[in-house]
Design a protein around this motif. Sequence first.
Motif, PDB file in Angstrom:
ATOM      1  N   LEU A 315       0.807  -1.219   0.000  1.00 12.52           N
ATOM      2  CA  LEU A 315       0.000   0.000   0.000  1.00 12.52           C
ATOM      3  C   LEU A 315       0.840   1.269   0.000  1.00 12.52           C
ATOM      4  O   LEU A 315       0.300   2.367  -0.122  1.00 12.52           O
ATOM      5  CB  LEU A 315      -0.944   0.002   1.197  1.00 12.52           C
ATOM      6  CG  LEU A 315      -2.029  -1.087   1.174  1.00 12.52           C
ATOM      7  CD1 LEU A 315      -2.775  -1.134   2.498  1.00 12.52           C
ATOM      8  CD2 LEU A 315      -2.999  -0.857   0.024  1.00 12.52           C
ATOM      9  N   SER A 316       2.161   1.142   0.112  1.00 13.59           N
ATOM     10  CA  SER A 316       3.004   2.340   0.068  1.00 13.59           C
ATOM     11  C   SER A 316       3.222   2.824  -1.361  1.00 13.59           C
ATOM     12  O   SER A 316       3.741   3.924  -1.574  1.00 13.59           O
ATOM     13  CB  SER A 316       4.357   2.077   0.733  1.00 13.59           C
ATOM     14  OG  SER A 316       5.174   1.237  -0.074  1.00 13.59           O
ATOM     15  N   LEU A 317       2.835   2.031  -2.360  1.00 14.67           N
ATOM     16  CA  LEU A 317       2.989   2.428  -3.753  1.00 14.67           C
ATOM     17  C   LEU A 317       1.778   3.238  -4.214  1.00 14.67           C
ATOM     18  O   LEU A 317       0.693   3.119  -3.663  1.00 14.67           O
ATOM     19  CB  LEU A 317       3.129   1.197  -4.655  1.00 14.67           C
ATOM     20  CG  LEU A 317       4.353   0.309  -4.433  1.00 14.67           C
ATOM     21  CD1 LEU A 317       4.320  -0.871  -5.389  1.00 14.67           C
ATOM     22  CD2 LEU A 317       5.637   1.115  -4.617  1.00 14.67           C
ATOM     23  N   GLY A 318       1.993   4.041  -5.257  1.00 14.18           N
ATOM     24  CA  GLY A 318       0.874   4.754  -5.855  1.00 14.18           C
ATOM     25  C   GLY A 318       1.123   6.233  -5.978  1.00 14.18           C
ATOM     26  O   GLY A 318       2.233   6.737  -5.785  1.00 14.18           O
ATOM     27  N   PHE A 346       1.628   4.632   3.105  1.00 13.30           N
ATOM     28  CA  PHE A 346       2.809   5.256   3.717  1.00 13.30           C
ATOM     29  C   PHE A 346       3.869   5.455   2.636  1.00 13.30           C
ATOM     30  O   PHE A 346       4.965   4.892   2.688  1.00 13.30           O
ATOM     31  CB  PHE A 346       3.320   4.413   4.881  1.00 13.30           C
ATOM     32  CG  PHE A 346       2.449   4.496   6.097  1.00 13.30           C
ATOM     33  CD1 PHE A 346       2.674   5.461   7.064  1.00 13.30           C
ATOM     34  CD2 PHE A 346       1.383   3.629   6.270  1.00 13.30           C
ATOM     35  CE1 PHE A 346       1.859   5.552   8.186  1.00 13.30           C
ATOM     36  CE2 PHE A 346       0.568   3.704   7.392  1.00 13.30           C
ATOM     37  CZ  PHE A 346       0.805   4.669   8.352  1.00 13.30           C
ATOM     38  N   ASN A 347       3.514   6.274   1.654  1.00 13.39           N
ATOM     39  CA  ASN A 347       4.391   6.555   0.533  1.00 13.39           C
ATOM     40  C   ASN A 347       5.606   7.341   1.030  1.00 13.39           C
ATOM     41  O   ASN A 347       5.457   8.361   1.684  1.00 13.39           O
ATOM     42  CB  ASN A 347       3.613   7.365  -0.511  1.00 13.39           C
ATOM     43  CG  ASN A 347       4.277   7.378  -1.861  1.00 13.39           C
ATOM     44  OD1 ASN A 347       5.455   7.660  -1.964  1.00 13.39           O
ATOM     45  ND2 ASN A 347       3.506   7.087  -2.902  1.00 13.39           N
ATOM     46  N   GLY A 348       6.793   6.890   0.692  1.00 11.13           N
ATOM     47  CA  GLY A 348       8.006   7.584   1.106  1.00 11.13           C
ATOM     48  C   GLY A 348       8.815   6.860   2.151  1.00 11.13           C
ATOM     49  O   GLY A 348       9.935   7.279   2.474  1.00 11.13           O
ATOM     50  N   ILE A 349       8.304   5.742   2.685  1.00  8.70           N
ATOM     51  CA  ILE A 349       9.026   5.064   3.771  1.00  8.70           C
ATOM     52  C   ILE A 349      10.297   4.380   3.277  1.00  8.70           C
ATOM     53  O   ILE A 349      11.195   4.092   4.081  1.00  8.70           O
ATOM     54  CB  ILE A 349       8.137   4.032   4.494  1.00  8.70           C
ATOM     55  CG1 ILE A 349       7.650   2.952   3.512  1.00  8.70           C
ATOM     56  CG2 ILE A 349       6.978   4.713   5.192  1.00  8.70           C
ATOM     57  CD1 ILE A 349       6.968   1.793   4.200  1.00  8.70           C
ATOM     58  N   ASP A 350      10.409   4.139   1.970  1.00  3.32           N
ATOM     59  CA  ASP A 350      11.625   3.493   1.463  1.00  3.32           C
ATOM     60  C   ASP A 350      12.866   4.311   1.772  1.00  3.32           C
ATOM     61  O   ASP A 350      13.957   3.764   1.933  1.00  3.32           O
ATOM     62  CB  ASP A 350      11.521   3.293  -0.059  1.00  3.32           C
ATOM     63  CG  ASP A 350      10.456   2.289  -0.444  1.00  3.32           C
ATOM     64  OD1 ASP A 350      10.046   1.509   0.434  1.00  3.32           O
ATOM     65  OD2 ASP A 350      10.022   2.306  -1.602  1.00  3.32           O
ATOM     66  N   LEU A 358       9.403  -2.772  10.594  1.00  3.97           N
ATOM     67  CA  LEU A 358       8.442  -1.680  10.652  1.00  3.97           C
ATOM     68  C   LEU A 358       8.024  -1.263   9.255  1.00  3.97           C
ATOM     69  O   LEU A 358       6.831  -1.006   8.994  1.00  3.97           O
ATOM     70  CB  LEU A 358       9.033  -0.500  11.422  1.00  3.97           C
ATOM     71  CG  LEU A 358       8.115   0.721  11.604  1.00  3.97           C
ATOM     72  CD1 LEU A 358       6.798   0.327  12.251  1.00  3.97           C
ATOM     73  CD2 LEU A 358       8.819   1.799  12.407  1.00  3.97           C
ATOM     74  N   LYS A 359       8.986  -1.169   8.333  1.00  2.00           N
ATOM     75  CA  LYS A 359       8.640  -0.830   6.952  1.00  2.00           C
ATOM     76  C   LYS A 359       7.679  -1.870   6.370  1.00  2.00           C
ATOM     77  O   LYS A 359       6.722  -1.524   5.675  1.00  2.00           O
ATOM     78  CB  LYS A 359       9.897  -0.746   6.093  1.00  2.00           C
ATOM     79  CG  LYS A 359      10.758   0.475   6.338  1.00  2.00           C
ATOM     80  CD  LYS A 359      11.901   0.543   5.332  1.00  2.00           C
ATOM     81  CE  LYS A 359      12.754   1.762   5.534  1.00  2.00           C
ATOM     82  NZ  LYS A 359      13.842   1.876   4.540  1.00  2.00           N
ATOM     83  N   THR A 360       7.946  -3.139   6.676  1.00  2.00           N
ATOM     84  CA  THR A 360       7.074  -4.203   6.174  1.00  2.00           C
ATOM     85  C   THR A 360       5.650  -4.011   6.669  1.00  2.00           C
ATOM     86  O   THR A 360       4.678  -4.129   5.907  1.00  2.00           O
ATOM     87  CB  THR A 360       7.599  -5.581   6.617  1.00  2.00           C
ATOM     88  OG1 THR A 360       8.899  -5.782   6.052  1.00  2.00           O
ATOM     89  CG2 THR A 360       6.674  -6.690   6.161  1.00  2.00           C
ATOM     90  N   ARG A 361       5.498  -3.680   7.943  1.00  2.00           N
ATOM     91  CA  ARG A 361       4.172  -3.483   8.498  1.00  2.00           C
ATOM     92  C   ARG A 361       3.500  -2.233   7.917  1.00  2.00           C
ATOM     93  O   ARG A 361       2.314  -2.242   7.585  1.00  2.00           O
ATOM     94  CB  ARG A 361       4.234  -3.390  10.020  1.00  2.00           C
ATOM     95  CG  ARG A 361       2.865  -3.161  10.674  1.00  2.00           C
ATOM     96  CD  ARG A 361       1.872  -4.241  10.228  1.00  2.00           C
ATOM     97  NE  ARG A 361       0.494  -3.842  10.398  1.00  2.00           N
ATOM     98  CZ  ARG A 361      -0.287  -4.253  11.409  1.00  2.00           C
ATOM     99  NH1 ARG A 361       0.211  -5.052  12.334  1.00  2.00           N
ATOM    100  NH2 ARG A 361      -1.535  -3.865  11.480  1.00  2.00           N
ATOM    101  N   LEU A 362       4.255  -1.147   7.766  1.00  2.00           N
ATOM    102  CA  LEU A 362       3.673   0.083   7.250  1.00  2.00           C
ATOM    103  C   LEU A 362       3.182  -0.088   5.815  1.00  2.00           C
ATOM    104  O   LEU A 362       2.203   0.545   5.408  1.00  2.00           O
ATOM    105  CB  LEU A 362       4.696   1.223   7.320  1.00  2.00           C
ATOM    106  CG  LEU A 362       5.062   1.718   8.723  1.00  2.00           C
ATOM    107  CD1 LEU A 362       6.139   2.778   8.652  1.00  2.00           C
ATOM    108  CD2 LEU A 362       3.838   2.245   9.452  1.00  2.00           C
ATOM    109  N   ARG A 363       3.837  -0.939   5.055  1.00  2.00           N
ATOM    110  CA  ARG A 363       3.391  -1.191   3.677  1.00  2.00           C
ATOM    111  C   ARG A 363       2.036  -1.893   3.642  1.00  2.00           C
ATOM    112  O   ARG A 363       1.362  -1.884   2.615  1.00  2.00           O
ATOM    113  CB  ARG A 363       4.427  -2.016   2.929  1.00  2.00           C
ATOM    114  CG  ARG A 363       5.744  -1.291   2.668  1.00  2.00           C
ATOM    115  CD  ARG A 363       6.675  -2.120   1.793  1.00  2.00           C
ATOM    116  NE  ARG A 363       7.951  -1.432   1.611  1.00  2.00           N
ATOM    117  CZ  ARG A 363       9.090  -1.792   2.194  1.00  2.00           C
ATOM    118  NH1 ARG A 363       9.112  -2.858   2.998  1.00  2.00           N
ATOM    119  NH2 ARG A 363      10.202  -1.115   1.980  1.00  2.00           N
ATOM    120  N   ARG A 364       1.642  -2.482   4.735  1.00  2.00           N
ATOM    121  CA  ARG A 364       0.380  -3.242   4.783  1.00  2.00           C
ATOM    122  C   ARG A 364      -0.788  -2.405   5.295  1.00  2.00           C
ATOM    123  O   ARG A 364      -1.938  -2.842   5.208  1.00  2.00           O
ATOM    124  CB  ARG A 364       0.549  -4.466   5.705  1.00  2.00           C
ATOM    125  CG  ARG A 364       1.599  -5.446   5.239  1.00  2.00           C
ATOM    126  CD  ARG A 364       1.788  -6.530   6.289  1.00  2.00           C
ATOM    127  NE  ARG A 364       2.777  -7.522   5.880  1.00  2.00           N
ATOM    128  CZ  ARG A 364       3.186  -8.534   6.648  1.00  2.00           C
ATOM    129  NH1 ARG A 364       2.676  -8.677   7.876  1.00  2.00           N
ATOM    130  NH2 ARG A 364       4.082  -9.381   6.197  1.00  2.00           N
TER     131      ARG A 364
END
Length: 508
Positions: A315-318, A346-350, A358-364
């Motif tokens: 969900l961080s894509l788009g 959460f666009n920008g977390i990369d 945490l990044k894995t969870r935020l992407r969900r």
Amino acid sequence: MSTQPHRHATIVIGSGFGGAVAASTLVDAGEKVLLIERGPWRDTEVVRAAGIASRASLPEGWRTLNHLLHKISLPIIMGSGLRLFSRGLFDIHLDRQMSVICSNSVGGGSHVYSAMNTRPQSTGYWDGHVNAISADAMEPHYAWILERMGAQTISSSDRVPNWTPAAYATSPHFVADDTVTQPAMSVRLNGCNQDYRNNSYFGSSNGAKMTLDHALLLPAMEKGLQIAAEHECLSLWALASGGYRLEVMNHRTGRRCYLLADKVILAAGTLNTLRLLFRSRSITGLSGMPSLGQGFSGNGDSVAWWALNDKETNLSLGAPTHGRFALRKASDGSAQPGPYMTRFGFNGIDNLPLPKWLKTRLRRDAILVGMGADKADGVVQWINDKLSFKYRTENSEIFTDIQQFFSEVARRSKRPVRWLNNRPLTVHPLGGARLAMTEAEGVVDGNGQVFGLPGLYIADASALPAATGTPPSMTIAAWARHVAQGISARTNTSSQSLASDLERSSRV
């Protein structure tokens, strides 16, 4: 022997949607303009290509530690707040009744905004405030800024990840079909996946999101616009002979300087414009403005965390926002009327230095942002040399509507939605120096000029007469263009009148 500072024809304070539009409009009309901006140029592809030497990174990698936060204001901190890092991207103003987040860059909030370009919720937003302004009269300004920002509506053929019309096409609970109007987006659509990440709240270093430095400021510089980045106006002083003296901090050198201007256009963002007006009045640099601080609004902004924990979708894509959606009626499958609701990833977390788990969870997970026209009945006060808000969410039904929406999303999705009750957080502060017929009702007239202070104009969201109920960037831009075109027209008329007077006198 002391040397008087150079006197400028026009100084614009701030480079967001108000300042950038006002400055570029005046320059296009042939006027000489100096724009001062407290924040730095950001290190993006377009700024590098323009040859701007002094650039500050966006929050990326370990630079996040000293490039994320610029200033924080708390009730326990005296004055304008604690300045953390000179090149930080965000200001955070925490108050008991309203908290505000704003940005710090050349290009203003366009670096961190969601790239949604919309008109106000009400088609008659501009009607009935002052005689010279109407919705019809303002429409060409909206069309102009939408074109300059390259705004376009995303379609299914663009295949943008997580776009709500596609995501909810077959959902039994949510709908984002043609009955739910999607915002025009200022993002590059080329099907390249790398453009669908890291282009939202933490900036867009690759230029996938259109920003004001690219769209307006750099082109205006080619026509003569002067920009002084990392220069913050601290106070304004009306001169007895006309015009204004500006006390300015040069953050690059750490020294104060003074500038003179015939005309000043305030566009520092709502909080900074109000702070500058209140402070200048408190030290007798300015006078009057009996309605200063009245009519403050948070635009109904309400934010919630949607703990979807979707293990199948990143969900961080788009685009910077996933788009609007509504609740689907069980009876006929149509959209149920409700607040202006958008979904975000959460666009920008990369680019952030976060643990992998945490990044894995935020992407969900996702973020829900609701907004709508509140009563705009808040009051901003100047207490102990700082801004303080009086704002009651219970006065505006929109907050109840949004929270009911959040609850229904949680019920239908069977996933938690968490938000803070009665602690509004806004990224769209409006009003406080609003447009009105008289100084008893507001601060600026139909030309954007402050009552009783000739040559001082306000071109940002603090002058808006009511909440837009939608993202206000295009409305701020439309207002700024109206103000700037009026200034240019009156300047030309005055110049023509002077030329005529000189011609007549030469005949005598």
